[in-house]
Design a protein around this motif. Structure first.
Motif, short mmCIF file in Angstrom:
data_model
loop_
_atom_site.label_atom_id
_atom_site.label_comp_id
_atom_site.label_asym_id
_atom_site.label_seq_id
_atom_site.Cartn_x
_atom_site.Cartn_y
_atom_site.Cartn_z
N LYS A 133 -6.43 -3.55 5.58
CA LYS A 133 -6.67 -4.97 5.28
C LYS A 133 -5.54 -5.87 5.75
CE LYS A 133 -10.22 -3.58 2.93
NZ LYS A 133 -11.50 -3.56 3.66
N GLU A 134 -5.89 -7.13 5.93
CA GLU A 134 -4.85 -8.13 6.20
C GLU A 134 -4.72 -9.05 5.00
OE1 GLU A 134 -4.87 -10.15 9.94
OE2 GLU A 134 -3.39 -11.63 9.26
N GLY A 135 -3.57 -9.00 4.35
CA GLY A 135 -3.34 -9.85 3.18
C GLY A 135 -2.36 -10.96 3.45
N CYS A 136 -1.55 -10.81 4.50
CA CYS A 136 -0.55 -11.86 4.76
C CYS A 136 -0.20 -11.98 6.24
CB CYS A 136 0.72 -11.60 3.95
SG CYS A 136 1.67 -10.17 4.53
N GLY A 137 -0.25 -10.88 6.96
CA GLY A 137 0.06 -10.92 8.39
C GLY A 137 1.54 -10.99 8.71
N GLY A 146 4.06 -8.95 6.90
CA GLY A 146 4.86 -7.86 6.33
C GLY A 146 5.25 -8.02 4.87
N GLU A 147 4.54 -8.88 4.15
CA GLU A 147 4.94 -9.13 2.76
C GLU A 147 4.03 -8.50 1.72
OE1 GLU A 147 7.59 -10.97 1.44
OE2 GLU A 147 8.43 -11.07 3.46
N CYS A 148 2.85 -8.01 2.10
CA CYS A 148 1.92 -7.58 1.05
C CYS A 148 1.57 -6.10 1.09
CB CYS A 148 0.64 -8.41 1.10
SG CYS A 148 -0.49 -7.94 2.44
N GLY A 149 1.69 -5.46 2.21
CA GLY A 149 1.42 -4.02 2.29
C GLY A 149 -0.05 -3.63 2.40
N ALA A 150 -0.96 -4.61 2.43
CA ALA A 150 -2.39 -4.29 2.49
C ALA A 150 -2.75 -3.61 3.82
CB ALA A 150 -3.22 -5.55 2.32
N CYS A 151 -1.91 -3.79 4.82
CA CYS A 151 -2.20 -3.25 6.15
C CYS A 151 -1.48 -1.92 6.40
CB CYS A 151 -1.76 -4.27 7.20
SG CYS A 151 0.03 -4.50 7.17
N ASN A 162 3.82 -1.29 8.17
CA ASN A 162 2.89 -2.42 8.14
C ASN A 162 2.29 -2.61 9.52
OD1 ASN A 162 3.40 -3.06 5.43
ND2 ASN A 162 5.21 -4.26 5.98
N CYS A 186 0.58 -4.93 10.59
CA CYS A 186 0.63 -6.31 11.07
C CYS A 186 1.95 -6.62 11.78
CB CYS A 186 0.41 -7.29 9.92
SG CYS A 186 1.76 -7.38 8.73
#
Ligand code: FES
Ligand code: FES
Lengths: 163, 760
Positions: free
Chosen positions: A41-45, A47-52, A62, A64
């Motif tokens: 997933k993309e949550g921020c693009g 490097g701040e959220c870890g969804a990717c 990450n 992204c």
């Protein structure tokens, strides 16, 4: 737009992939838009959220923040590679069983970070788990059931004692 | 006492968990269509207050790959949105009221082309003076943000003679509290995708908390008949209130209407930060009086909510904050005035708790101040004042049942006492102070004093298979699982045997918003109502076959059986066939609306909610007096949920709410214009989480499904007050502004002399 392109070959979830990608494309776009693996997933693009989070040579990174070209020659794993034919991996089972999944947007990234941790440290304590997933934001669960899931996914494959 | 339930009270596997761990659950940005959708991007004003003179789109249209640039003129229906008051245009027509206001919408073949088009759009404005605080917005010469004035609404709650009672009080405390603007930061940025169905219906998949509301708004926006728009909730990555507004849905609807081609709109995180609702910052002046024994008697409060440029859920926040100002305590006299004020800030809307987390910070600080003043233990003073059956609330509602606040407080006591006797006194670093704090709350389930019904449909086919149709949007909290359990229990089935169709406006009827912690209680009851009706026909039919009275029949494993002898039974499929043959229905509609009485506009008297949830939490914190750093070591959280239909889901809500409460208490502050991306916004990570001990209290609610109430928002509310009270105990100095970040804690440390102490 005249973009320089590169040809890359890498192993994705156990299978070799070769493709032509723009030099500036990031690994997340490659995985989601070109390879159509939408589990990452993309949550921020940024490097701040870890969804990717994906695994590159077993390390959680990450997607992204990585260029697609940097995957060349590497072993890459995404959430789609976790389950096997017989069913879910122990880690996935544990997430389901310990109710670590609410909205689930963070889940793929967390699973990948947890997998990297367990490969290195099969019996992590709470501090080690917290450290390993500190780059994965979960806004829903407060992390407690995620800690439990990761703790209880350890030891199980080899029948080691659980604490 | 507890009946032996088959599935209620069991933490069954969630309906969606397996797909989610496999990465297969399709969120809006993941959905693929046969042909690639056009990309939509929104051009936003960038200035806080201005008249629009002219919008130049020619250059953007000349870019290769750009199909259209829409402006307000292209909206065929009513260009005004808002669930409570309609004041927000989809695309600004004559003026912009905040830097986030949408002015134009680009549709292009590619992301690159769409982004280039945004750069090529220009707007001529006539700048207007802007205001960024409610104080400025209320000044006599303030610029008008909306034509009717900058005060959007007011709520009063009045009972008894406050001043007379203050005169008699042994302890009178008066303080001002301020809370921050907060970003929801649900992990999935807003997104949606739409296409034109073969019959011309506009189909929109969206990340949403309220598909039926979206439907109504889009139909009105486009001026099309109801059946021409279909909203389907895609898997939704959290919402916490912000996905109650129309975010991407309206743009998708507009583009689809004109272009008749598939379109996708995905916000970047930066756009989600800029353009979606925030938690209202509140300023609360509160004065309370207690007698010498600690009994609370009178409360006066003035509450000011900054709703930013638009109303969104502002009126609900204002009202709920007023109604909940007393906390879970009985007062003789109340005088609350709560105002909702427009400014040129980003608009504020619903966020988990609707003003209650903010007001709880005030009432829980006040009660602790009285405890200090009168030298009473904080737990004891709460117990003394706790609402109980028979108590009358600020709005004159007499509570008759399911008032579990005392039980919550008592559940905390053993942890509290051992923390005081062991943890607080254990040897520790001289510059690290330990503090224990308590916070309590109450929370009315459902909307405040207004109708907010839910509906559901239950169908049985001739094979006996059961399908639930519910409009309820599961945004991750697990409502689909809960509703399935309620239906399964009523018909004696296993949850896996139930098919579910959820949150699709073509097939489901309105369940209202996933907000106000209302879905378990209200939609749960609607499902129960439909299930009871089906159950009744099935049992009636079984009487014929089994030749016993209906009362003696029960559901057991896909059959209706005689309660005393399960061997005597008839299976659901045979019953379904017999019922069908007689022309009786196998499809039933359920309905529930809590019994409420609208609040009087002058004194707020009425019955705002059908039931209330209660909670008490304790926080153990360590304060580094030299750095201002706070470590929360433990939170014990006791929550009265009526009945925990799925205990692990309840615990998940408690732990997740606690995390959000820690963020609200210590770190989260959205600064308009400064907070642009996740780099600029600190929120709790795994490293910030203490041990959380969730305790479930079940004080049966007779009007709830199987006795259940709700927990989604209550989970968050007592955490910040407990932490702030703990900090205040540790430092002997109180903080009145949230968040209690490093600077504020350090400042408190200096004021209390802890910092200076080091030099000696
Ligand atoms: S999307 Fe990569 S870290 Fe957030
Ligand atoms: S489950 Fe929603 S962000 Fe983790």
């Amino acid at each position: 737009m005249d973009q320089h392109r590169v040809t890359i070959t890498f192993t994705l979830n156990g299978k070799s992939v070769t493709m032509d990608v723009p030099g500036a494309m990031n690994a997340l776009t490659l995985i989601r838009e070109r390879l159509k693996l939408k589990g990452t997933k993309e949550g921020c693009g940024i490097g701040e959220c870890g969804a990717c989070t994906i695994l590159v040579e077993g390390r959680a990174v990450n997607a992204c923040l990585m260029l697609a070209a940097q995957l060349d020659g590497r072993d890459v794993q995404t959430v789609e590679g976790l389950a096997h034919e017989e069913g879910l991996s122990l880690l996935q089972e544990s997430f389901v069983k310990h109710h670590a999944v609410q909205c689930g947007f963070c889940t793929p990234g967390l699973l990948m970070s947890a997998k990297a941790l367990l490969a290195e440290n099969p019996c992590p304590d709470k501090a080690a788990i917290a450290q390993a997933i500190s780059g994965n934001i979960c806004r829903c669960t407060g992390y407690q059931q995620i800690f439990d899931s990761i703790r209880h996914a350890t030891g199980a494959p080899t029948g080691e004692e659980k604490t | 006492m507890d009946k032996a339930y088959r599935t209620i009270g069991k933490s069954i596997l969630r309906t969606d968990a397996v797909d989610k761990v496999k990465g297969l659950a399709a969120f809006s940005a993941d959905i693929d269509l046969s042909s690639p959708p056009l990309v939509l991007k929104v051009f936003r004003s960038g200035i806080p207050h201005a008249k629009i003179i002219k919008i130049h789109t020619e250059k953007a249209l000349a870019i290769e790959g750009v199909l259209r640039v829409f402006t307000a003129k292209d909206i065929p229906g009513k260009n005004l949105l808002g669930i409570i008051n309609k004041d927000q245009p989809l695309l600004a027509a004559d003026k912009v009221r905040s830097a986030a206001d949408a002015v134009a919408l680009v549709a292009a073949e590619t992301e690159e082309a769409a982004l280039k088009a945004l750069d090529a759009i220009s707007v001529e404005y006539e700048k207007l003076p802007a205001v960024f605080s409610p104080e400025d917005a209320m000044a006599a010469d303030a610029p008008l943000i909306h034509p009717k004035g900058n005060q959007l609404a007011a709520r009063f709650v009045k009972k008894g003679d406050v001043e007379a009672i203050f005169q008699q009080c042994a302890s009178v405390i008066e303080r001002t509290y301020r809370t921050s603007m907060v970003e929801h930061n649900y992990l999935e940025p807003d997104a949606g995708i739409g296409y034109l169905d073969v019959d011309g219906t506009l189909v929109i998949y969206a990340s949403t908390q309220n598909p039926h509301y979206d439907h109504k708004e889009i139909v009105t926006l486009l001026g099309v008949p109801d059946d021409k728009v279909r909203i389907i909730q895609a898997t939704t990555g959290g919402g916490f209130g912000s996905k109650l507004d129309l975010n991407t849905q309206g743009f998708i609807g507009l583009a689809l209407y004109h272009l008749k081609r598939a379109v996708r709109c995905v916000y970047t995180r930066e756009e989600a930060y800029l353009a979606t609702a925030k938690r209202h910052p509140l300023t609360i002046h509160m004065k309370t009086g207690a007698d010498a024994t600690g009994r609370l008697r009178a409360l006066r409060a003035k509450i000011i909510c900054d709703t930013g440029a638009y109303g969104s859920y502002g009126i609900a926040v204002m009202s709920r904050a007023a109604v909940h100002a007393t906390g879970p305590y009985a007062f003789e006299a109340i005088d609350v005035e709560s105002l909702c004020i427009y400014t040129n800030n980003p608009f504020c809307g619903a966020m988990r708790g609707f003003g209650t987390p903010q007001i709880a910070f005030a009432h829980e600080s006040q009660i602790d101040l009285h405890a200090e003043d009168l030298k009473i233990d904080p737990l004891q003073i709460r117990l003394l004042n706790a609402l109980r059956p028979g108590s009358e609330t600020a709005t004159g509602q007499v509570l008759t049942h399911s008032v579990g606040i005392s039980q919550c407080i008592e559940a905390i006591r053993p942890y509290y006492e051992s923390a005081i006797s062991q943890w607080a006194t254990a040897e520790h670093h001289p510059y690290k102070k330990r503090g224990i704090g308590v916070g309590a709350m109450w929370y009315g389930i459902g909307n405040t004093g207004v109708q907010n019904p839910s509906t559901a449909r239950v169908e049985m086919d001739l094979s006996g298979a059961v399908t639930l149709y519910t409009g309820c949007a599961d945004i991750g909290q697990g409502s689909t699982t809960i509703l399935t359990q309620i239906l399964a229990e009523t018909l004696g089935l296993s949850p896996e045997q139930i098919n579910v169709v959820a949150a699709d406006t073509q097939f489901t009827t309105n369940a209202g918003a996933t907000s106000a912690s209302r879905q378990t209680y209200i939609s749960g009851n609607a499902v129960k109502d439909a299930a009871d009706k089906l159950s009744d026909v099935l049992r009636t039919e079984a009487v014929n076959k089994l030749r016993v009275s209906k009362k003696s029949l029960v559901f057991a494993d896909g059959c209706v059986a005689v309660a005393t002898n399960h061997e005597k039974c008839v299976d659901l499929a045979s019953l379904a066939k017999r019922i069908h043959a007689k022309g009786a229905p196998l499809v039933w509609q359920g309905y529930f609306d809590p019994e409420t009485v609208p609040l009087s506009p002058t004194d707020g008297q009425g019955i705002p909610y059908g039931t209330y949830a209660f909670a008490c939490q304790m926080a153990q914190v360590v304060v580094d007096v030299l750095t201002g750093e706070i470590t929360v070591e433990r939170i014990v959280a006791a929550h009265d949920v009526g009945k925990a239909i799925h205990p692990e889901n309840v615990k998940g809500q408690i732990c997740g709410g606690t995390a959000m409460g820690i963020g609200f208490a210590l770190m989260e502050e959205f600064k308009p214009g400064e907070t642009k991306s996740m780099k600029d916004y600190v929120l709790p990570t795994s490293m910030d989480m203490p041990e959380v001990i969730p305790i479930i209290i079940e004080s049966h609610e007779p009007s709830g499904p199987f006795g259940a109430k709700g927990v989604g928002e209550p989970a968050l509310i007592p955490t910040a007050p407990a932490i702030l009270n703990a900090i205040s105990r540790a430092l002997n100095q109180r903080i009145y502004t949230l968040p209690a970040n490093l600077e504020r804690v350090l400042d408190a440390s200096i004021q209390s002399g802890h910092f200076a102490g080091r030099k000696k």
